[in-house]
Motif scaffolding. Structure first.
Motif, PDB file in Angstrom:
ATOM      1  N   TYR A 177       0.838  -1.202   0.000  1.00  0.00           N
ATOM      2  CA  TYR A 177       0.000   0.000   0.000  1.00  0.00           C
ATOM      3  C   TYR A 177       0.869   1.246   0.000  1.00  0.00           C
ATOM      4  O   TYR A 177       1.789   1.399   0.804  1.00  0.00           O
ATOM      5  CB  TYR A 177      -0.912  -0.018   1.223  1.00  0.00           C
ATOM      6  N   SER A 178       0.580   2.181  -0.896  1.00  0.00           N
ATOM      7  CA  SER A 178       1.297   3.454  -1.003  1.00  0.00           C
ATOM      8  C   SER A 178       0.271   4.571  -1.112  1.00  0.00           C
ATOM      9  O   SER A 178      -0.397   4.695  -2.139  1.00  0.00           O
ATOM     10  CB  SER A 178       2.213   3.460  -2.229  1.00  0.00           C
ATOM     11  N   PRO A 179       0.096   5.388  -0.051  1.00  0.00           N
ATOM     12  CA  PRO A 179      -0.951   6.417  -0.059  1.00  0.00           C
ATOM     13  C   PRO A 179      -0.834   7.378  -1.232  1.00  0.00           C
ATOM     14  O   PRO A 179      -1.829   7.677  -1.903  1.00  0.00           O
ATOM     15  CB  PRO A 179      -0.746   7.138   1.280  1.00  0.00           C
ATOM     16  N   ALA A 180       0.380   7.887  -1.491  1.00  0.00           N
ATOM     17  CA  ALA A 180       0.549   8.876  -2.562  1.00  0.00           C
ATOM     18  C   ALA A 180       0.189   8.282  -3.919  1.00  0.00           C
ATOM     19  O   ALA A 180      -0.522   8.900  -4.723  1.00  0.00           O
ATOM     20  CB  ALA A 180       1.986   9.380  -2.558  1.00  0.00           C
ATOM     21  N   ARG A 181       0.667   7.063  -4.175  1.00  0.00           N
ATOM     22  CA  ARG A 181       0.398   6.423  -5.464  1.00  0.00           C
ATOM     23  C   ARG A 181      -1.086   6.091  -5.610  1.00  0.00           C
ATOM     24  O   ARG A 181      -1.680   6.288  -6.677  1.00  0.00           O
ATOM     25  CB  ARG A 181       1.238   5.153  -5.581  1.00  0.00           C
ATOM     26  N   ASP A 182      -1.696   5.608  -4.527  1.00  0.00           N
ATOM     27  CA  ASP A 182      -3.114   5.254  -4.568  1.00  0.00           C
ATOM     28  C   ASP A 182      -3.994   6.467  -4.829  1.00  0.00           C
ATOM     29  O   ASP A 182      -4.995   6.385  -5.544  1.00  0.00           O
ATOM     30  CB  ASP A 182      -3.525   4.585  -3.256  1.00  0.00           C
ATOM     31  N   LYS A 183      -3.634   7.605  -4.238  1.00  0.00           N
ATOM     32  CA  LYS A 183      -4.429   8.806  -4.433  1.00  0.00           C
ATOM     33  C   LYS A 183      -4.391   9.264  -5.888  1.00  0.00           C
ATOM     34  O   LYS A 183      -5.402   9.712  -6.432  1.00  0.00           O
ATOM     35  CB  LYS A 183      -3.949   9.923  -3.496  1.00  0.00           C
ATOM     36  N   VAL A 184      -3.243   9.146  -6.521  1.00  0.00           N
ATOM     37  CA  VAL A 184      -3.127   9.548  -7.926  1.00  0.00           C
ATOM     38  C   VAL A 184      -3.967   8.636  -8.812  1.00  0.00           C
ATOM     39  O   VAL A 184      -4.727   9.103  -9.678  1.00  0.00           O
ATOM     40  CB  VAL A 184      -1.649   9.526  -8.369  1.00  0.00           C
ATOM     41  N   VAL A 185      -3.857   7.323  -8.593  1.00  0.00           N
ATOM     42  CA  VAL A 185      -4.631   6.371  -9.404  1.00  0.00           C
ATOM     43  C   VAL A 185      -6.128   6.535  -9.130  1.00  0.00           C
ATOM     44  O   VAL A 185      -6.945   6.507 -10.053  1.00  0.00           O
ATOM     45  CB  VAL A 185      -4.181   4.929  -9.127  1.00  0.00           C
ATOM     46  N   SER A 186      -6.494   6.721  -7.858  1.00  0.00           N
ATOM     47  CA  SER A 186      -7.904   6.923  -7.508  1.00  0.00           C
ATOM     48  C   SER A 186      -8.444   8.207  -8.109  1.00  0.00           C
ATOM     49  O   SER A 186      -9.629   8.300  -8.440  1.00  0.00           O
ATOM     50  CB  SER A 186      -8.075   6.958  -5.986  1.00  0.00           C
ATOM     51  N   LEU A 187      -7.580   9.200  -8.230  1.00  0.00           N
ATOM     52  CA  LEU A 187      -7.973  10.462  -8.850  1.00  0.00           C
ATOM     53  C   LEU A 187      -8.387  10.232 -10.297  1.00  0.00           C
ATOM     54  O   LEU A 187      -9.399  10.759 -10.770  1.00  0.00           O
ATOM     55  CB  LEU A 187      -6.804  11.447  -8.785  1.00  0.00           C
TER      56      LEU A 187
END
Length: 322
Positions: free
Chosen positions: A274-284
């Motif tokens: 899990y990577s918060p920064a990466r997940d937020k970009v993909v979720s965006l």
């Protein structure tokens, strides 16, 4: 083994009064105004595009299966963005993010997973419709009747909502550690699971089961449909016929790749990666850009949609002149 600072779910009143903090993009305070304006514009354009397609199909003289499913897809996207984006916009108004109640977080997660799952099942139903249209064109109208399409759409919604409810209950029965700060702009499953006080992979089993049923199963059905389509297209001798058969599937293929590409990247992986920064970009991309692309893809590729939209614009011009 219980951990220090964990908050057990046995106390109902504690769960009812507990709050999470959605950090959102709090690390980008200097870009907060710009992000808010960009998200707001994209959100409004997405709503307008999907509403336009929804109204075009509803007001059309006839609704063949593909347009019927497209209408359902637009309705899902409308609900999908309304569940996620308004709360994300609110998180940009405060320097430290926005709070969300325990129940509100659970409801948001359930609706997000349910709508995403319904879209997966609906894409499978659309692929089956394309398969019947290309492999058995003379029987397409009889096989894909209005009653069957309605039952398929209802089954997609009910199955997705039931599976999403089971996953949400499994996630929110877990004990959470002292920190209730979710490093995301909405209550996504991996972000909430990251706060759970567990040292084993047992809590990930419901997510794995949901991925199999909501992602893998529809994907296998889509793959089977397109294998049948490929066999049928290879049997067509005319290059024009092959091009026409393939062109009817381009829009559906593009949306399927967009939807499954992002969903697979986020959900089919272990908690340790899990990577918060990466997940937020993909979720965006998953929650803002992808819903925006759907109306553009279908309005540009579908002749019936373009025709209905042109008629709606002509009626509007006539009404303005009168």
């Amino acid at each position: 083994m219980p951990c220090e600072g964990c908050m057990e779910r046995h106390n109902v009143s504690t769960g009812a009064t507990m709050e999470f903090l959605l950090l959102g993009f709090s690390e980008l305070l200097h870009l907060r105004v710009l992000l808010f304006l960009v998200f707001l514009i994209v959100h409004l354009v997405t709503l307008a595009g999907n509403m336009m397609i929804f109204m075009a199909v509803v007001m059309g003289p006839s609704r063949p299966p593909m347009l019927f499913f497209l209408c359902q897809l637009s309705a899902i996207e409308l609900c999908y963005t309304l569940v996620i984006v308004p709360k994300a916009l609110l998180s940009l108004l405060g320097p430290e993010g926005s709070t969300i109640s325990f129940l509100g977080c659970a409801v948001q997660m359930h609706l997000f997973v349910a709508l995403g799952g319904a879209e997966c099942f609906l894409l499978a139903a659309m692929s089956y419709d394309r398969c019947v249209a290309i492999c058995q064109p003379l029987r397409h109208a009889a096989l894909m009747s209005e009653g069957l399409c309605l039952r398929l759409a209802l089954l997609c919604a009910l199955a997705a909502f039931a599976l999403a409810l089971a996953l949400t209950v499994a996630v929110f029965r877990l004990p959470f550690c002292g920190s209730h700060s979710i490093d995301h702009f909405f209550c996504d499953v991996p972000a909430v699971l990251h706060l759970a006080c567990t040292q084993s992979y047992v809590p990930e089993l419901p997510l794995l089961a949901a991925c199999v049923l909501l992602l893998l199963l529809p994907f296998l059905l889509i793959l089977a449909s397109y294998l049948c389509i490929a066999v049928a297209v290879l049997g067509i001798t005319s290059p024009v016929g092959k091009g026409k058969a393939f062109s009817t599937c381009i829009s559906h293929l593009a949306i399927t790749l967009l939807h499954y590409g992002c969903a697979t990247f986020i959900y089919i992986r272990p908690k340790s990666s899990y990577s918060p920064a990466r997940d937020k970009v993909v979720s965006l991309v998953y929650t803002n850009i992808t819903p925006l692309m759907y109306p553009l893809i279908y309005s540009l590729r579908n002749k019936e949609i373009r025709g209905i939209l042109r008629k709606m614009l002509r009626r509007k011009k006539i009404a303005q002149v009168n």
